[in-house]
Design an enzyme around this catalytic site. Structure first.
Site, PDB file in Angstrom:
ATOM      1  N   LYS A  92       0.792  -1.229   0.000  1.00 36.59           N
ATOM      2  CA  LYS A  92       0.000   0.000   0.000  1.00 36.59           C
ATOM      3  C   LYS A  92       0.830   1.288   0.000  1.00 36.59           C
ATOM      4  CE  LYS A  92      -4.323  -1.540   0.338  1.00 36.59           C
ATOM      5  NZ  LYS A  92      -5.464  -1.094  -0.501  1.00 36.59           N
ATOM      6  N   ASP A 120      -8.970  -0.839   6.254  1.00 35.97           N
ATOM      7  CA  ASP A 120      -9.109  -2.161   6.851  1.00 35.97           C
ATOM      8  C   ASP A 120      -7.759  -2.638   7.379  1.00 35.97           C
ATOM      9  OD1 ASP A 120     -11.814  -2.817   6.768  1.00 35.97           O
ATOM     10  OD2 ASP A 120     -11.726  -3.436   4.689  1.00 35.97           O
TER      11      ASP A 120
END
Length: 381
Positions: A92, A120
């Site tokens: 990410k 999340d």
């Protein structure tokens, strides 16, 4: 972008009637072979150069696993191991770092900014790490499904964490509301009407991963993959995959999206032919536990994905254990790629599915393992 017209072939198995994970049955499945004829514009070339300037940057491994090739009945299998990317256990940071750099470069004020996001797990930690490195503050909203250990890791980066009494979509809504304050910027990896610029930058940031795969396959004597399996949450990484492989002007690899059976808005949307929201249930694939696709990702996935499949938790966990035994640290989200490839290429109906993907016995398969076990406390369950 160019649409070459409606699919000339397609096959779907309805999520309402199929039973994924049951021995001897076909998985929940969607296929559109005409996707390989669709083309689009590439990501900006300067993204890779930007990442190369970061002190912690290095290409992540692309590991060949011959035993998986034998099992799947293909020529070669490579796993892109994202368990140690820019100092974090997931991919990410590629998107978050590029997006934040662009946000700060476009600001006219030198005052500190609060970077707000919902997560999340892995995206929020990446935003928090980047904020800390740049002397900014991060405010991260986490859904009720986020493991306390994952929330603690985000707090360990110096971020202010707000726990939301709801799912990921609710966390996104609350983060968006909080980011309306002065000197706050929403850094979200999902897009909706009126909020598209930052998510588009995040998708651009992921292009570095695929540029690395190209170079690593070339070094291994492979011209390119025949199948790439991509875990899908809101769809931004899959959007980056489609953008990379459909922007070359030549027929590229088959692209397979993999989702949890308990949270598969991409598969449901492809089957319906329109973006739909599903009620996301509980899944150990926490980073994929989303009920709605990004508004930017949906049209790209609709036109550029070859296939989609949903896999149950048990198969993702088993795949993670097996990858670990082969030397690749992979949490349930990352191991979903292997579970999805198995669902597509083996078992009842595999011959038809392989034909739809255009795969022969000598095919090269790339599995994107998007997180290591350290990113997801469920990984050892």
């Amino acid at each position: 972008m160019t649409d070459t017209g409606p699919a000339t072939e397609s096959r779907t198995t309805s999520p309402d009637t199929a039973t994924p994970g049951t021995p001897g049955t076909s998985p929940v499945w969607y296929a559109r072979p005409a996707a390989r004829e669709w083309t689009c514009s590439p990501a900006p070339a300067e993204v890779r150069a930007f990442h190369a300037t970061l002190p912690a940057y290095a290409p992540t491994p692309l590991t060949e696993l011959p035993s998986l090739a034998a099992e799947l009945g293909v020529g070669r299998v490579f796993v892109k191991d994202e368990s140690a990317r820019l100092g974090l256990p997931a991919f990410k940071a590629l998107g978050a770092s590029w997006a934040v750099d662009r946000v700060l470069a476009e600001r006219t004020s030198d005052t500190p900014v609060e970077l707000v996001t919902a997560t999340d797990g892995n995206h929020g930690r990446a935003v928090a790490r980047i904020a800390r490195q740049l002397g900014q503050q991060a405010h991260v909203f986490v859904s009720q499904a986020v493991h306390p250990g994952a929330a603690a890791s985000i707090e360990g980066e110096g971020a202010w964490v707000t726990r939301v009494a709801g799912d990921y979509d609710q966390a996104v809504r609350e983060a968006a509301a909080a980011a309306r304050a002065e000197d706050s910027v929403l850094v979200q990896d999902t897009a909706w009407e009126g909020y598209e610029e930052v998510p588009a930058r995040i998708v651009e940031g992921y292009s570095t991963l695929f540029a690395e795969v190209d170079e690593q396959l070339a070094a291994a004597g492979v011209g390119g993959p025949d199948l790439v399996a991509v875990p899908v949450g809101v769809g931004s990484l899959a959007q980056a995959a489609v953008t990379h492989y459909r922007s070359r002007g030549t027929r590229g690899p088959a692209l397979l999206a993999v989702e949890p059976t308990e949270a598969a808005p991409g598969l449901a949307s492809l089957v319906r032919g329109e973006s739909v929201t599903v009620a996301a249930g509980e899944t150990v694939m926490a980073g994929l536990n989303c009920g709605t696709l990004s508004g930017l990702a949906w049209p790209v996935l609709r036109d550029g994905l070859d296939a989609a499949v949903a896999v149950p938790d048990a198969e993702a966990l088993a795949a993670g254990r097996e990858l670990g035994a082969l030397g690749v640290s992979s949490g349930p989200c990352g191991a979903a790629a292997l579970a999805g490839a198995r669902a597509a290429l083996t078992g009842a109906g595999a011959r038809e599915r392989r034909a739809e993907l255009g795969l022969g016995a000598g095919a090269t398969v790339v599995l994107l393992s998007t997180e290591g076990t350290a990113a997801n406390p469920h990984g050892s369950v």
